[in-house]
Motif scaffolding. Structure first.
Motif, PDB file in Angstrom:
ATOM      1  N   ASN A   1      76.403  74.847 -59.933  1.00  0.00           N
ATOM      2  CA  ASN A   1      75.449  73.771 -60.226  1.00  0.00           C
ATOM      3  C   ASN A   1      74.252  74.389 -60.933  1.00  0.00           C
ATOM      4  N   ARG A   2      74.078  73.996 -62.182  1.00  0.00           N
ATOM      5  CA  ARG A   2      73.010  74.604 -62.974  1.00  0.00           C
ATOM      6  C   ARG A   2      71.677  73.864 -62.857  1.00  0.00           C
ATOM      7  N   ASN A   3      71.678  72.745 -62.157  1.00  0.00           N
ATOM      8  CA  ASN A   3      70.421  72.029 -61.920  1.00  0.00           C
ATOM      9  C   ASN A   3      70.408  71.533 -60.471  1.00  0.00           C
ATOM     10  N   PRO A   4      70.352  72.468 -59.508  1.00  0.00           N
ATOM     11  CA  PRO A   4      70.512  72.057 -58.106  1.00  0.00           C
ATOM     12  C   PRO A   4      69.360  71.211 -57.572  1.00  0.00           C
ATOM     13  N   ARG A   5      68.178  71.375 -58.137  1.00  0.00           N
ATOM     14  CA  ARG A   5      67.021  70.681 -57.574  1.00  0.00           C
ATOM     15  C   ARG A   5      67.162  69.163 -57.684  1.00  0.00           C
ATOM     16  N   LYS A   6      67.779  68.710 -58.761  1.00  0.00           N
ATOM     17  CA  LYS A   6      67.944  67.262 -58.981  1.00  0.00           C
ATOM     18  C   LYS A   6      68.652  66.604 -57.791  1.00  0.00           C
ATOM     19  N   PHE A   7      69.785  67.183 -57.380  1.00  0.00           N
ATOM     20  CA  PHE A   7      70.551  66.610 -56.267  1.00  0.00           C
ATOM     21  C   PHE A   7      69.782  66.756 -54.954  1.00  0.00           C
ATOM     22  N   THR A   8      69.099  67.891 -54.773  1.00  0.00           N
ATOM     23  CA  THR A   8      68.339  68.126 -53.541  1.00  0.00           C
ATOM     24  C   THR A   8      67.201  67.123 -53.415  1.00  0.00           C
ATOM     25  N   GLU A   9      66.580  66.776 -54.538  1.00  0.00           N
ATOM     26  CA  GLU A   9      65.514  65.758 -54.500  1.00  0.00           C
ATOM     27  C   GLU A   9      66.080  64.390 -54.111  1.00  0.00           C
ATOM     28  N   GLU A  10      67.290  64.086 -54.606  1.00  0.00           N
ATOM     29  CA  GLU A  10      67.931  62.817 -54.217  1.00  0.00           C
ATOM     30  C   GLU A  10      68.185  62.771 -52.708  1.00  0.00           C
ATOM     31  N   ILE A  11      68.650  63.900 -52.140  1.00  0.00           N
ATOM     32  CA  ILE A  11      68.882  63.992 -50.696  1.00  0.00           C
ATOM     33  C   ILE A  11      67.563  63.843 -49.944  1.00  0.00           C
ATOM     34  N   ALA A  12      66.539  64.539 -50.423  1.00  0.00           N
ATOM     35  CA  ALA A  12      65.224  64.503 -49.774  1.00  0.00           C
ATOM     36  C   ALA A  12      64.708  63.064 -49.665  1.00  0.00           C
ATOM     37  N   LEU A  13      64.838  62.301 -50.741  1.00  0.00           N
ATOM     38  CA  LEU A  13      64.382  60.912 -50.725  1.00  0.00           C
ATOM     39  C   LEU A  13      65.169  60.092 -49.709  1.00  0.00           C
ATOM     40  N   LYS A  14      66.484  60.367 -49.594  1.00  0.00           N
ATOM     41  CA  LYS A  14      67.315  59.630 -48.629  1.00  0.00           C
ATOM     42  C   LYS A  14      66.901  59.896 -47.186  1.00  0.00           C
ATOM     43  N   VAL A  15      66.398  61.107 -46.900  1.00  0.00           N
ATOM     44  CA  VAL A  15      66.054  61.461 -45.506  1.00  0.00           C
ATOM     45  C   VAL A  15      64.538  61.479 -45.287  1.00  0.00           C
ATOM     46  N   ASN A  16      63.820  60.780 -46.189  1.00  0.00           N
ATOM     47  CA  ASN A  16      62.360  60.629 -46.073  1.00  0.00           C
ATOM     48  C   ASN A  16      61.589  61.945 -46.111  1.00  0.00           C
ATOM     49  N   CYS A  17      62.009  62.842 -46.981  1.00  0.00           N
ATOM     50  CA  CYS A  17      61.262  64.087 -47.205  1.00  0.00           C
ATOM     51  C   CYS A  17      60.570  64.004 -48.557  1.00  0.00           C
ATOM     52  N   PRO A  18      59.428  64.701 -48.713  1.00  0.00           N
ATOM     53  CA  PRO A  18      58.764  64.712 -50.025  1.00  0.00           C
ATOM     54  C   PRO A  18      59.574  65.550 -51.007  1.00  0.00           C
ATOM     55  N   THR A  19      59.279  65.401 -52.285  1.00  0.00           N
ATOM     56  CA  THR A  19      59.998  66.200 -53.294  1.00  0.00           C
ATOM     57  C   THR A  19      59.070  67.232 -53.928  1.00  0.00           C
ATOM     58  N   ASP A  20      57.938  67.488 -53.285  1.00  0.00           N
ATOM     59  CA  ASP A  20      56.994  68.479 -53.811  1.00  0.00           C
ATOM     60  C   ASP A  20      57.235  69.839 -53.142  1.00  0.00           C
ATOM     61  N   HIS A  21      56.190  70.674 -53.043  1.00  0.00           N
ATOM     62  CA  HIS A  21      56.338  72.027 -52.497  1.00  0.00           C
ATOM     63  C   HIS A  21      56.676  72.027 -51.003  1.00  0.00           C
ATOM     64  N   ASN A  22      56.545  70.861 -50.353  1.00  0.00           N
ATOM     65  CA  ASN A  22      56.887  70.784 -48.925  1.00  0.00           C
ATOM     66  C   ASN A  22      58.337  70.352 -48.674  1.00  0.00           C
ATOM     67  N   MET A  23      59.111  70.163 -49.753  1.00  0.00           N
ATOM     68  CA  MET A  23      60.475  69.626 -49.606  1.00  0.00           C
ATOM     69  C   MET A  23      61.354  70.516 -48.723  1.00  0.00           C
ATOM     70  N   ALA A  24      61.393  71.808 -49.005  1.00  0.00           N
ATOM     71  CA  ALA A  24      62.269  72.713 -48.248  1.00  0.00           C
ATOM     72  C   ALA A  24      61.893  72.723 -46.769  1.00  0.00           C
ATOM     73  N   LYS A  25      60.598  72.763 -46.505  1.00  0.00           N
ATOM     74  CA  LYS A  25      60.119  72.799 -45.109  1.00  0.00           C
ATOM     75  C   LYS A  25      60.575  71.557 -44.351  1.00  0.00           C
ATOM     76  N   CYS A  26      60.462  70.405 -45.014  1.00  0.00           N
ATOM     77  CA  CYS A  26      60.864  69.136 -44.390  1.00  0.00           C
ATOM     78  C   CYS A  26      62.377  69.079 -44.183  1.00  0.00           C
ATOM     79  N   LEU A  27      63.135  69.515 -45.181  1.00  0.00           N
ATOM     80  CA  LEU A  27      64.602  69.487 -45.066  1.00  0.00           C
ATOM     81  C   LEU A  27      65.085  70.374 -43.924  1.00  0.00           C
ATOM     82  N   LYS A  28      64.404  71.515 -43.721  1.00  0.00           N
ATOM     83  CA  LYS A  28      64.794  72.437 -42.645  1.00  0.00           C
ATOM     84  C   LYS A  28      64.585  71.803 -41.269  1.00  0.00           C
ATOM     85  N   MET A  29      63.656  70.860 -41.191  1.00  0.00           N
ATOM     86  CA  MET A  29      63.365  70.234 -39.889  1.00  0.00           C
ATOM     87  C   MET A  29      64.132  68.919 -39.693  1.00  0.00           C
ATOM     88  N   THR A  30      64.852  68.491 -40.718  1.00  0.00           N
ATOM     89  CA  THR A  30      65.612  67.229 -40.628  1.00  0.00           C
ATOM     90  C   THR A  30      66.865  67.421 -39.774  1.00  0.00           C
TER      91      THR A  30
END
Length: 553
Positions: free
Chosen positions: A245-274
């Motif tokens: 996947n040469r553009n992984p962030r695009k899909f990760t942002e879609e997932i983040a929005l589905k699980v109510n995480c931000p898509t900014d610099h806090n995205m990874a931190k939020c996803l880890k706690m989901t």
């Protein structure tokens, strides 16, 4: 009297079983199950040995802390957390980094045996170390390969789906966790397999589909230097269009929005706690394709070029595999499984597949080159039609297009790169063409169907021997051929040389002589061929890339 003596001899043999007994590993002692297979043939089977600790979420695996006492390794562990087949629920566990080992003892306790480590496929989304199960008959049971080929077989679990491959494209969540799991298992085998009677310097990794691509990645990463001697990729290499996947962030942002995480610099931190189940469920993929939006482009959860496991584009890493013997191939109708979803008319006895559908599909696969690309592609694929192609010809062409684009051409490109970068490593190419057993029966599949995606698995794992009622004698022939080639290769680096005889002498693939074998039940020396689908390989690897790029993602 004679009968009594034979019975007594068998009884004596089964009482004095040949076994490793309790085995010492770096984590502690393990004991498997010993089974009697026939005269002077035994096998120790270990299921559920941990090769790493419970992985931290979106973190690399770490060594297992060990255990006290003797670990009873007699049952498979849960597969890694993943979607169900209908993608409406999840099952499995985050505690899933375990492996299974089959050790054959023929006349005496195993010692210095070659080791074959299996990496399962499933689109990087699903799968487990034991494979599909039907009536306690697990697809990836290593028993037949181990017994017939006199090799140790290991199967391993690794993280899949969101937890295995979600990536922000930067250091906050770099991705490739599933590949790191596989690498940890290979390293564990290298460190511990001697205690099981294996030779740590004769490790062959093999896998199919996403597992075949994983095998390819494991040979290309600098992190496996000296661990792998040989490798076999079945229907999947690192160069496949779905493998990176040469553009992984695009899909990760879609997932983040589905699980109510931000898509900014806090995205990874939020996803880890989901919640991990919520996260896994959010990462579904769309399985309704069309000629204009083929399904292959929906496989977004795949490895990434992270600068660490994959320091560069895979095509630039083949120097790392220079001393690894490599065998790779595809099934002759590998793409059929995808074509059935993208162009449903291909499986219909009532509907014809139209020339327009062929053109639309080719347009999708050559879109960055615009009209020039799709026109060239259509001219290439329709060149053998004649003036009035039959409905069957058109359907077979659509299957050929998806087979070529998704599996066959990237595999040929990988073989070429392996051969041209080779030091001591030898290269072997195959095409598997045993027809699908459902084609033309009371199924929607056409009678002309060749080997579909994953059709090779049952033969490599010896199912025609372990469940003989489900197969014809020719299927046992195919299975015997594949086990012979695969295990000979694991022993010597040459599929022709080992303990088992083969139906045709398989020549090496070189940069100048593109020889391959076609594997099926009718095989003999006439099945040694060269320049597999050369016109199409030339189109995809030479003609198309040299056309001007019109459109870019």
């Amino acid at each position: 009297m004679f009968g009594i003596l034979i019975a007594a001899a068998i009884l004596l043999e089964t009482v004095s079983a040949i076994s490793l007994g309790v085995v010492s590993t770096e984590g502690g002692q393990v004991e498997g199950k010993n089974v009697y297979l026939g005269y002077k043939r035994y096998m120790d089977i270990f299921k559920g040995i941990p090769f790493a600790g419970v992985p931290g979420r979106f973190e690399k695996p770490t060594r297992h802390q060990g255990w006290d006492g003797i670990l009873k390794a007699t049952s498979y562990k849960e597969r890694c957390l993943q979607l169900t087949i209908l993608m409406n629920d999840v099952y499995g566990s985050e505690d899933c980094l375990y492996l299974n080992i089959w050790v054959p003892h023929i006349k005496s306790v195993a010692s210095d045996l070659p080791v074959m480590v299996w990496i399962f496929g499933g689109g990087f989304l699903v799968g487990g170390s034991m494979g599909a199960n039907f009536l306690d008959n697990y697809l990836y049971s290593g028993q037949e390969i181990a017994d017939r080929g006199n090799v140790i077989v290991v199967t391993l679990g690794y993280r899949v789906g969101a937890l295995g491959f979600l990536s922000t494209g930067d250091s906050s969540m770099p991705g490739n966790y599933g590949l790191w799991d596989q690498q940890a298992a290979i390293a564990w085998v290298h460190r511990n397999i001697k205690s099981f009677g294996g030779d740590p310097n004769k490790i062959t990794i093999f896998g199919e589909s996403a597992g075949g691509a994983s095998v390819s990645f494991q040979t290309l990463t600098p992190h496996n230097k000296g661990l792998i001697r040989r490798a076999i990729s079945q229907s999947g290499v690192a160069l496949c269009p779905w493998a990176v996947n040469r553009n992984p962030r695009k899909f990760t942002e879609e997932i983040a929005l589905k699980v109510n995480c931000p898509t900014d610099h806090n995205m990874a931190k939020c996803l880890k706690m989901t919640d991990p189940k919520t996260l896994t469920l959010a990462a579904t993929i769309n399985l309704s394709g069309s000629p204009d939006a083929p399904i292959v482009y929906n496989l977004a959860l795949s490895p990434v070029i992270d600068g660490d496991f994959l320091p560069d584009d895979p095509s630039n890493l083949f120097h790392n595999a220079a001393d690894i013997d490599y065998m790779a191939g595809a099934n002759d109708m590998d793409g059929h499984i995808f074509t059935g979803l993208d162009v449903p008319s291909v499986n219909s006895g009532l509907l014809d597949t139209t020339v327009d559908e062929v053109k639309r599909l080719l347009r999708s696969f050559t879109k960055e080159k615009g009209t020039l690309g799709s026109d060239n592609a259509f001219a290439t694929y329709s060149s053998e039609w004649g003036s009035n192609p039959s409905g069957k010809d058109i359907k077979k062409t659509v299957v050929a297009i998806e087979t070529d684009y998704i599996f066959l051409i990237p595999t040929q490109a990988a073989l070429y790169l392996h051969a041209s970068n080779a030091g001591t490593g030898r290269t072997y190419s195959y095409l598997f063409s045993e027809p699908n057993r459902l084609g033309g029966l009371l199924t929607p599949f056409p009678s002309w169907l060749g080997a579909d995606h994953a059709d090779d698995l049952q033969y490599v794992f010896g199912k025609p021997f372990s469940t003989p009622l489900g197969y014809w004698p020719r299927h046992r022939d195919v299975s015997g051929y594949m086990i012979a080639y695969w295990t000979n290769f694991a022993k010597t680096g040459d599929p022709n040389t080992g303990d088992l005889s083969v139906p045709a002498s398989w020549p090496a693939f070189t940069s100048t002589g593109h020889k391959f074998v076609e594997i099926n039940g009718d095989m003999d020396s006439s099945y040694v061929k060269e320049k597999l689908r050369m016109r199409y390989v030339n189109f995809w690897t030479s003609v198309l890339p040299n056309l001007p790029t019109i459109y870019s993602d």
